[in-house]
Design a protein around this motif. Sequence first.
Motif, PDB file in Angstrom:
ATOM      1  N   LEU A  88     -20.593   3.082   3.703  1.00 24.78           N
ATOM      2  CA  LEU A  88     -19.917   2.369   2.622  1.00 24.78           C
ATOM      3  C   LEU A  88     -19.290   3.331   1.613  1.00 24.78           C
ATOM      4  N   MET A  89     -19.850   4.512   1.446  1.00 24.43           N
ATOM      5  CA  MET A  89     -19.303   5.480   0.501  1.00 24.43           C
ATOM      6  C   MET A  89     -18.063   6.184   1.049  1.00 24.43           C
ATOM      7  N   ILE A  90     -17.985   6.400   2.353  1.00 27.93           N
ATOM      8  CA  ILE A  90     -16.891   7.180   2.921  1.00 27.93           C
ATOM      9  C   ILE A  90     -15.605   6.364   3.040  1.00 27.93           C
ATOM     10  N   TYR A 148     -12.998   6.783   0.189  1.00 28.38           N
ATOM     11  CA  TYR A 148     -12.399   8.119   0.211  1.00 28.38           C
ATOM     12  C   TYR A 148     -11.335   8.218   1.296  1.00 28.38           C
ATOM     13  N   ILE A 149     -11.595   7.631   2.445  1.00 27.98           N
ATOM     14  CA  ILE A 149     -10.608   7.645   3.530  1.00 27.98           C
ATOM     15  C   ILE A 149      -9.365   6.856   3.127  1.00 27.98           C
ATOM     16  N   LEU A 150      -9.553   5.696   2.523  1.00 30.38           N
ATOM     17  CA  LEU A 150      -8.414   4.877   2.103  1.00 30.38           C
ATOM     18  C   LEU A 150      -7.572   5.584   1.051  1.00 30.38           C
ATOM     19  N   VAL A 151      -8.206   6.156   0.040  1.00 29.08           N
ATOM     20  CA  VAL A 151      -7.470   6.857  -1.014  1.00 29.08           C
ATOM     21  C   VAL A 151      -6.777   8.090  -0.438  1.00 29.08           C
ATOM     22  N   GLY A 152      -7.452   8.809   0.439  1.00 30.18           N
ATOM     23  CA  GLY A 152      -6.835   9.967   1.086  1.00 30.18           C
ATOM     24  C   GLY A 152      -5.618   9.569   1.901  1.00 30.18           C
ATOM     25  N   GLY A 153      -5.695   8.449   2.601  1.00 29.42           N
ATOM     26  CA  GLY A 153      -4.556   7.961   3.377  1.00 29.42           C
ATOM     27  C   GLY A 153      -3.373   7.610   2.497  1.00 29.42           C
ATOM     28  N   VAL A 154      -3.633   6.976   1.362  1.00 29.63           N
ATOM     29  CA  VAL A 154      -2.554   6.632   0.431  1.00 29.63           C
ATOM     30  C   VAL A 154      -1.884   7.896  -0.086  1.00 29.63           C
ATOM     31  N   PHE A 155      -2.668   8.892  -0.501  1.00 24.63           N
ATOM     32  CA  PHE A 155      -2.092  10.140  -0.990  1.00 24.63           C
ATOM     33  C   PHE A 155      -1.327  10.874   0.107  1.00 24.63           C
ATOM     34  N   TYR A 156      -1.803  10.813   1.334  1.00 27.01           N
ATOM     35  CA  TYR A 156      -1.102  11.451   2.447  1.00 27.01           C
ATOM     36  C   TYR A 156       0.277  10.828   2.644  1.00 27.01           C
TER      37      TYR A 156
END
Length: 66
Positions: A32-34, A37-45
Amino acid sequence: MTTTQCAMCRAVLESEEDNSTAKGINNGIKYLMIIPYILVGGVFYFIYKSKKKDKEEQSQDSLTKP
């Protein structure tokens, strides 16, 4: 295992001998914690990729115009 948690969760986790439920709960918390982070990282990418593409198009346009 000495973590802060509700009384019922703590009682269930401490009463088991093999700690399989505790391991399952800990893995669930990690999962649930990861996800955020994956979603936000994808948006920034995708933002980075979009801006890089725009810069490349602008540089090519400036080279082709006399």
